[in-house]
Scaffold this motif. Sequence first.
Motif, PDB file in Angstrom:
ATOM      1  N   GLU A  45      14.374   5.565  54.575  1.00 21.53           N
ATOM      2  CA  GLU A  45      15.149   6.753  54.365  1.00 21.53           C
ATOM      3  C   GLU A  45      14.619   7.237  53.366  1.00 21.53           C
ATOM      4  OE1 GLU A  45      16.414   7.749  59.186  1.00 21.53           O
ATOM      5  OE2 GLU A  45      17.896   6.509  57.431  1.00 21.53           O
ATOM      6  N   GLN A  46      14.539   8.464  53.322  1.00 23.06           N
ATOM      7  CA  GLN A  46      14.997   8.727  51.412  1.00 23.06           C
ATOM      8  C   GLN A  46      16.469   9.562  51.744  1.00 23.06           C
ATOM      9  OE1 GLN A  46      12.365   8.184  49.197  1.00 23.06           O
ATOM     10  NE2 GLN A  46      11.716   6.705  50.892  1.00 23.06           N
ATOM     11  N   ARG A  47      16.403  10.356  52.644  1.00 23.67           N
ATOM     12  CA  ARG A  47      18.056  11.231  52.228  1.00 23.67           C
ATOM     13  C   ARG A  47      18.758  10.665  53.677  1.00 23.67           C
ATOM     14  NH1 ARG A  47      17.066  15.066  56.780  1.00 23.67           N
ATOM     15  NH2 ARG A  47      15.209  15.163  57.399  1.00 23.67           N
ATOM     16  N   VAL A  48      20.339  10.875  54.259  1.00 26.36           N
ATOM     17  CA  VAL A  48      20.997  10.094  54.785  1.00 26.36           C
ATOM     18  C   VAL A  48      20.478  11.506  56.221  1.00 26.36           C
ATOM     19  CG1 VAL A  48      22.442   9.601  55.629  1.00 26.36           C
ATOM     20  CG2 VAL A  48      22.353   9.463  52.671  1.00 26.36           C
ATOM     21  N   ARG A  49      20.343  11.446  56.785  1.00 31.32           N
ATOM     22  CA  ARG A  49      20.386  11.858  58.211  1.00 31.32           C
ATOM     23  C   ARG A  49      21.746  12.020  59.044  1.00 31.32           C
ATOM     24  NH1 ARG A  49      14.778  13.196  59.654  1.00 31.32           N
ATOM     25  NH2 ARG A  49      13.637  11.896  57.620  1.00 31.32           N
ATOM     26  N   ARG A  50      21.772  12.737  60.136  1.00 36.25           N
ATOM     27  CA  ARG A  50      22.915  12.897  60.528  1.00 36.25           C
ATOM     28  C   ARG A  50      22.668  11.907  61.908  1.00 36.25           C
ATOM     29  NH1 ARG A  50      23.440  18.859  63.061  1.00 36.25           N
ATOM     30  NH2 ARG A  50      25.947  18.751  62.434  1.00 36.25           N
ATOM     31  N   LEU A  51      21.485  11.195  62.148  1.00 34.00           N
ATOM     32  CA  LEU A  51      21.187  10.052  62.525  1.00 34.00           C
ATOM     33  C   LEU A  51      20.759   9.283  62.127  1.00 34.00           C
ATOM     34  CD1 LEU A  51      20.782  11.192  66.671  1.00 34.00           C
ATOM     35  CD2 LEU A  51      22.671   9.713  65.681  1.00 34.00           C
ATOM     36  N   PRO A  52      21.084   8.305  60.853  1.00 36.50           N
ATOM     37  CA  PRO A  52      20.170   7.499  60.536  1.00 36.50           C
ATOM     38  C   PRO A  52      19.592   6.268  61.154  1.00 36.50           C
ATOM     39  CG  PRO A  52      22.563   7.656  59.939  1.00 36.50           C
ATOM     40  CD  PRO A  52      22.233   8.917  60.730  1.00 36.50           C
ATOM     41  N   SER A  53      18.460   5.815  60.989  1.00 33.31           N
ATOM     42  CA  SER A  53      17.690   5.073  61.876  1.00 33.31           C
ATOM     43  C   SER A  53      18.253   3.877  62.206  1.00 33.31           C
ATOM     44  CB  SER A  53      16.328   4.914  61.004  1.00 33.31           C
ATOM     45  OG  SER A  53      15.641   5.952  60.788  1.00 33.31           O
ATOM     46  N   ARG A  54      19.497   2.944  61.182  1.00 33.12           N
ATOM     47  CA  ARG A  54      19.961   2.133  60.972  1.00 33.12           C
ATOM     48  C   ARG A  54      21.028   2.300  62.549  1.00 33.12           C
ATOM     49  NH1 ARG A  54      25.257   0.852  57.605  1.00 33.12           N
ATOM     50  NH2 ARG A  54      23.079  -0.140  55.687  1.00 33.12           N
ATOM     51  N   VAL A  55      21.490   3.365  62.540  1.00 37.15           N
ATOM     52  CA  VAL A  55      22.144   3.954  63.562  1.00 37.15           C
ATOM     53  C   VAL A  55      21.304   3.791  64.955  1.00 37.15           C
ATOM     54  CG1 VAL A  55      23.481   5.945  64.517  1.00 37.15           C
ATOM     55  CG2 VAL A  55      24.345   5.103  62.380  1.00 37.15           C
ATOM     56  N   VAL A  56      20.274   4.493  64.594  1.00 37.62           N
ATOM     57  CA  VAL A  56      19.806   4.375  66.001  1.00 37.62           C
ATOM     58  C   VAL A  56      19.153   3.338  66.803  1.00 37.62           C
ATOM     59  CG1 VAL A  56      17.780   5.534  66.965  1.00 37.62           C
ATOM     60  CG2 VAL A  56      18.478   7.176  65.753  1.00 37.62           C
ATOM     61  N   VAL A  57      19.217   2.472  65.594  1.00 42.55           N
ATOM     62  CA  VAL A  57      18.822   0.878  66.082  1.00 42.55           C
ATOM     63  C   VAL A  57      20.173   0.464  67.214  1.00 42.55           C
ATOM     64  CG1 VAL A  57      18.023  -1.304  65.604  1.00 42.55           C
ATOM     65  CG2 VAL A  57      16.504   0.909  64.362  1.00 42.55           C
ATOM     66  N   TYR A  58      20.568   0.321  65.795  1.00 43.10           N
ATOM     67  CA  TYR A  58      22.105  -0.087  67.169  1.00 43.10           C
ATOM     68  C   TYR A  58      22.111   0.788  68.207  1.00 43.10           C
ATOM     69  CZ  TYR A  58      23.957  -3.213  63.330  1.00 43.10           C
ATOM     70  OH  TYR A  58      23.587  -4.213  61.743  1.00 43.10           O
ATOM     71  N   LEU A  59      21.988   1.846  68.243  1.00 46.19           N
ATOM     72  CA  LEU A  59      22.780   2.442  69.707  1.00 46.19           C
ATOM     73  C   LEU A  59      21.111   1.401  70.483  1.00 46.19           C
ATOM     74  CD1 LEU A  59      23.520   5.084  71.417  1.00 46.19           C
ATOM     75  CD2 LEU A  59      20.966   5.963  70.810  1.00 46.19           C
ATOM     76  N   LEU A  60      19.449   1.363  70.847  1.00 47.59           N
ATOM     77  CA  LEU A  60      19.168   1.182  71.491  1.00 47.59           C
ATOM     78  C   LEU A  60      19.304  -0.196  71.759  1.00 47.59           C
ATOM     79  CD1 LEU A  60      15.988   2.215  69.181  1.00 47.59           C
ATOM     80  CD2 LEU A  60      15.892   2.706  71.790  1.00 47.59           C
ATOM     81  N   LEU A  61      20.067  -1.421  71.032  1.00 46.62           N
ATOM     82  CA  LEU A  61      20.672  -2.266  70.979  1.00 46.62           C
ATOM     83  C   LEU A  61      21.782  -2.225  72.075  1.00 46.62           C
ATOM     84  CD1 LEU A  61      20.554  -4.231  67.253  1.00 46.62           C
ATOM     85  CD2 LEU A  61      18.988  -4.443  69.549  1.00 46.62           C
ATOM     86  N   ALA A  62      22.442  -1.602  71.977  1.00 49.49           N
ATOM     87  CA  ALA A  62      23.899  -1.537  72.581  1.00 49.49           C
ATOM     88  C   ALA A  62      23.596  -0.278  73.726  1.00 49.49           C
ATOM     89  CB  ALA A  62      25.370  -0.147  72.078  1.00 49.49           C
ATOM     90  N   GLY A  63      22.147   0.269  74.566  1.00 52.96           N
ATOM     91  CA  GLY A  63      21.911   0.016  74.992  1.00 52.96           C
ATOM     92  C   GLY A  63      21.807  -0.349  75.993  1.00 52.96           C
ATOM     93  N   GLY A  64      20.991  -1.526  76.087  1.00 55.71           N
ATOM     94  CA  GLY A  64      20.717  -3.308  76.011  1.00 55.71           C
ATOM     95  C   GLY A  64      22.375  -3.680  76.928  1.00 55.71           C
ATOM     96  N   LEU A  65      23.136  -3.865  76.012  1.00 57.52           N
ATOM     97  CA  LEU A  65      24.149  -4.139  76.819  1.00 57.52           C
ATOM     98  C   LEU A  65      25.261  -3.047  77.494  1.00 57.52           C
ATOM     99  CD1 LEU A  65      25.734  -5.418  74.004  1.00 57.52           C
ATOM    100  CD2 LEU A  65      24.848  -6.340  74.929  1.00 57.52           C
ATOM    101  N   PHE A  66      25.050  -1.388  77.652  1.00 58.51           N
ATOM    102  CA  PHE A  66      25.400  -0.757  78.859  1.00 58.51           C
ATOM    103  C   PHE A  66      24.468  -0.392  79.330  1.00 58.51           C
ATOM    104  CE2 PHE A  66      28.353  -1.074  74.947  1.00 58.51           C
ATOM    105  CZ  PHE A  66      29.682  -1.354  75.764  1.00 58.51           C
ATOM    106  N   GLU A  67      23.470  -1.178  80.141  1.00 59.07           N
ATOM    107  CA  GLU A  67      21.708  -0.196  80.539  1.00 59.07           C
ATOM    108  C   GLU A  67      22.340   0.311  82.333  1.00 59.07           C
ATOM    109  OE1 GLU A  67      18.773  -0.193  80.629  1.00 59.07           O
ATOM    110  OE2 GLU A  67      18.209  -1.236  79.489  1.00 59.07           O
ATOM    111  N   HIS A  68      23.435   0.785  82.158  1.00 58.57           N
ATOM    112  CA  HIS A  68      24.177   1.143  83.904  1.00 58.57           C
ATOM    113  C   HIS A  68      24.497   2.319  82.883  1.00 58.57           C
ATOM    114  CE1 HIS A  68      27.569  -0.369  81.802  1.00 58.57           C
ATOM    115  NE2 HIS A  68      28.767   0.326  82.788  1.00 58.57           N
ATOM    116  N   LEU A  69      24.201   3.129  82.353  1.00 57.95           N
ATOM    117  CA  LEU A  69      24.864   3.902  81.385  1.00 57.95           C
ATOM    118  C   LEU A  69      23.767   5.053  80.680  1.00 57.95           C
ATOM    119  CD1 LEU A  69      28.227   3.477  79.247  1.00 57.95           C
ATOM    120  CD2 LEU A  69      28.016   4.226  82.114  1.00 57.95           C
TER     121      LEU A  69
END
Length: 443
Positions: A45-69
């Motif tokens: 990313e060229q600029r800091v977003r409110r939802l940075p791509s790094r955060v989104v990747v971790y969110l996707l990984l956490a989704g695998g740990l909390f698949e019931h949510l």
Amino acid sequence: MPDLASDLSFVSAPGVFAPGHLGELTQVVPFEMIDEVLTDQGGGEQRVRRLPSRVVVYLLLAGGLFEHLGWAQVWARLTASLSGSHPVPAGASLTEAMRRVGIGPVKALFDVLKGSAATTARQSAWFAGRLLVAIDGTQIAVPDSAANLVAFPKPVAGPNGPVGYPMLRLVAVVACGTRTVIEAVFGTDKVGELTYAARLTATGALHAGMLLLADRNFATYAFLAQVAATGSDLLVRAKTGGNAMKLPATRHLADGSFLTRAGQVTIRVIDAQVTATTADGVVQAGTYRLLTTLLDPHEAPALALVRLYHQRWEIETSYAELKSTMLGGRVLRARHPAAVVQETWALLAGYQALRTAMADAVLARPDVDPDRASFTIALNTARDQVIRAAGIITDTVIDLVGPIGTAVLDALLPPPRPRIRARIIKRAISKYQARNRHADRRS
């Protein structure tokens, strides 16, 4: 992006990057790893977003740990113990951010993690100097949306009526000792296991120094040739009925096995009568025919190979952990094919990260077989660490065990017992049809 390498005063990344973590598993999947795969896949990313791509990747990984949510509830757990305000993004914002990240970085992350503990752990299963691995396929249900039905058509209706959900087919190679994933491919279940298996053998997943275990579906002339071309050895159960492979003996060996040719591959055939006594005293017997490229009966005695074949169940257990423990029998969240692919790679990457943490813990106990490490305990502890935002930034001294490993080692399972499973259809939990039983889990 913030560089925390010289500043250990943080318990998480600062500012908008703070929700980007996986609790203790962040030490297996550190910030630098995520940033690197994003850069390599054009996701920098060229600029800091409110939802940075790094955060989104971790969110996707956490989704695998909390698949019931649902995603909002996953976000709530990532931010539960963080200081400052981290409001839940709107659903449309999360969807757009995941679409912006795309499939590439998540697949690349799995590629970095795959096999990471398979060949390094002392407790990996070996036979005759070869790493034991297994191949098999399974199906995972995806949401019944119009878009998904195009990419993942439903299976043909059976005698009990139409199938409830579209399915994707996953075929993987798994290390039998640590149950880590060596390689995986997936797609529509209109493509068969053997086609996906051919793709796996072409990826370099198999190589010399491995012994691949497989069930009867893989006992074909073509698959034997594909595995032989990789340099890997093979132990596969073969069919014995009218559609069995034609394998006339060319040379009989002292241990009762014999050599033959399967197409262009020389193989050894072992016919065995296997009996087992169940807990209620019932004796079950069956005839097994095993095919192997281990031709020397002194290096690999027939009886030892018959006993070894039971290790193939390790991949069945891996799929049970993935589908029953992590997914809880639920369908995936994604309602569009690209999102299904992204979520599946994230699920596999999360599984691999957890298995790596478990393998690291067992390394501290050479007397403990990895079969005794409880995946359920590891998963629940990892979830707790995410909610507490604990162990994100490592100290200068890295502890391979940590809270996840400690929880696993403190509650080891008993040594596994030999198991058998008859091919029967068990009675359903309820005789009433379950309608929309997962419909409210995403709220």
